[in-house]
Motif scaffolding. Structure first.
Motif, PDB file in Angstrom:
ATOM      1  N   GLY A   1      -1.715  16.272   9.030  1.00  0.00           N
ATOM      2  CA  GLY A   1      -2.496  15.042   9.040  1.00  0.00           C
ATOM      3  C   GLY A   1      -2.998  14.685   7.655  1.00  0.00           C
ATOM      4  N   HIS A   2      -3.844  13.665   7.599  1.00  0.00           N
ATOM      5  CA  HIS A   2      -4.483  13.296   6.342  1.00  0.00           C
ATOM      6  C   HIS A   2      -5.822  12.638   6.655  1.00  0.00           C
ATOM      7  N   GLY A   3      -6.603  12.387   5.624  1.00  0.00           N
ATOM      8  CA  GLY A   3      -7.926  11.822   5.837  1.00  0.00           C
ATOM      9  C   GLY A   3      -8.996  12.899   5.872  1.00  0.00           C
ATOM     10  N   LEU A   4     -10.139  12.570   6.492  1.00  0.00           N
ATOM     11  CA  LEU A   4     -11.304  13.448   6.449  1.00  0.00           C
ATOM     12  C   LEU A   4     -11.059  14.804   7.105  1.00  0.00           C
ATOM     13  N   HIS A   5     -10.447  14.810   8.300  1.00  0.00           N
ATOM     14  CA  HIS A   5     -10.264  16.100   8.972  1.00  0.00           C
ATOM     15  C   HIS A   5      -9.339  17.003   8.164  1.00  0.00           C
ATOM     16  N   ALA A   6      -8.306  16.417   7.536  1.00  0.00           N
ATOM     17  CA  ALA A   6      -7.396  17.217   6.715  1.00  0.00           C
ATOM     18  C   ALA A   6      -8.111  17.762   5.487  1.00  0.00           C
ATOM     19  N   SER A   7      -9.039  16.984   4.942  1.00  0.00           N
ATOM     20  CA  SER A   7      -9.762  17.439   3.754  1.00  0.00           C
ATOM     21  C   SER A   7     -10.671  18.620   4.079  1.00  0.00           C
ATOM     22  N   VAL A   8     -11.210  18.652   5.309  1.00  0.00           N
ATOM     23  CA  VAL A   8     -12.054  19.779   5.713  1.00  0.00           C
ATOM     24  C   VAL A   8     -11.224  21.057   5.806  1.00  0.00           C
ATOM     25  N   VAL A   9     -10.069  20.971   6.484  1.00  0.00           N
ATOM     26  CA  VAL A   9      -9.196  22.138   6.614  1.00  0.00           C
ATOM     27  C   VAL A   9      -8.664  22.555   5.247  1.00  0.00           C
ATOM     28  N   MET A  10      -8.321  21.565   4.424  1.00  0.00           N
ATOM     29  CA  MET A  10      -7.836  21.858   3.077  1.00  0.00           C
ATOM     30  C   MET A  10      -8.873  22.644   2.281  1.00  0.00           C
ATOM     31  N   SER A  11     -10.138  22.273   2.401  1.00  0.00           N
ATOM     32  CA  SER A  11     -11.198  22.965   1.668  1.00  0.00           C
ATOM     33  C   SER A  11     -11.335  24.415   2.133  1.00  0.00           C
ATOM     34  N   LEU A  12     -11.225  24.629   3.449  1.00  0.00           N
ATOM     35  CA  LEU A  12     -11.263  25.991   3.981  1.00  0.00           C
ATOM     36  C   LEU A  12     -10.109  26.817   3.419  1.00  0.00           C
TER      37      LEU A  12
END
Length: 264
Positions: A68-79
């Protein structure tokens, strides 16, 4: 109106925090030049990359693309970004770090069947020994990086499934030995799968032709990739996150390059 402004502020804050995670300069190496260019589709997204010097002196590079992309992807990406950093402090072997990261993602996926598919990502992780230029690498479902050597083109194909999907994934570590004047290109599917107004995909063929015919230096070549996407008529802003990394192998000290994020 107040709620909208608050939402815009929170979104801008999330974007700025994510940008802090990315490296602010490329490694300074006497044997290669690193360059990277990144453009998030929605300001924040799921592409992530890093250059780390491992405890044994090897230079690592990783590039991933969260589902995916957007906010939820950015959260997982940060983890993911933080955990891979932690894993690299303990191990110089890409396979060990990747398996540990997969287990980490699985621990989150098990908490909710509704959201489990979001805790997954492609990942290319390579560790290059500076004296031999041999790279040990893992490619977990990521698009194959390309290596140009004169008029030859090599691809570093997948060695396992994307991380986060399986408890015990079958992942293989492979090796590739670079030579002087090789050029390595890593990229995410936001580039290769970009679509123009006619519904035509940019595709790996165009990207590989660009790699094989360009005589530009590594930073100019990065600019050329994104310029070619624009000439192709790809959507702007893009529909998916776009990241490209170029590594040129040279026998001399190269100046550091600053990773560039394209303006919104």
């Amino acid at each position: 109106m107040k709620c909208q402004c608050g939402g815009e502020f929170e979104f801008a804050l999330a974007r700025n925090v994510q940008q802090l995670l990315f490296p602010k300069s490329s490694p300074s190496c006497h044997w290669c030049c690193f360059g990277v260019k990144n453009h998030m589709a929605n300001g924040v997204g799921g592409d992530f990359f890093e250059f780390l010097t491992l405890p044994d002196g090897s230079q690592s590079v990783f590039l991933g693309d969260v589902t995916g992309h957007g906010l939820h992807a950015s959260v997982v990406m940060s983890l993911l970004y933080g955990f891979i950093h932690r894993a690299c402090l303990k191990s110089c072997v890409p396979l060990e770090a990747v398996l540990e990261t997969n287990e980490f993602l699985q621990s989150f996926a098990e908490r909710s069947q509704k959201y489990d598919h979001f805790f997954s990502s492609t990942l290319f992780f390579g560790s290059i020994h500076p004296e031999t230029l041999e790279m040990h690498y893992i490619n977990c479902g990521h698009l194959p990086p390309m290596v140009r050597r004169g008029d030859q083109l090599f691809t570093l194909n997948s060695t396992g499934p994307p991380i986060g999907f399986f408890d015990h994934p079958d992942i293989e570590m492979r090796s590739f030995r670079f030579e002087k004047d090789d050029r390595l290109l890593l990229y995410t599917d936001g580039i290769s799968e970009a679509v123009n107004a006619e519904g035509v995909m940019f595709g790996l063929r165009r990207l590989s032709q660009l790699l094989m015919t360009s005589d530009l230096n590594y930073l100019e070549f990065l600019d050329e990739i994104f310029a070619e996407l624009k000439r192709f008529g790809a959507c702007n802003p893009p529909q998916d996150d776009c990241t490209a990394i170029v590594i040129d192998f040279h026998p001399f000290m190269a100046p550091m390059s600053k990773p560039e994020n394209l303006p919104e």
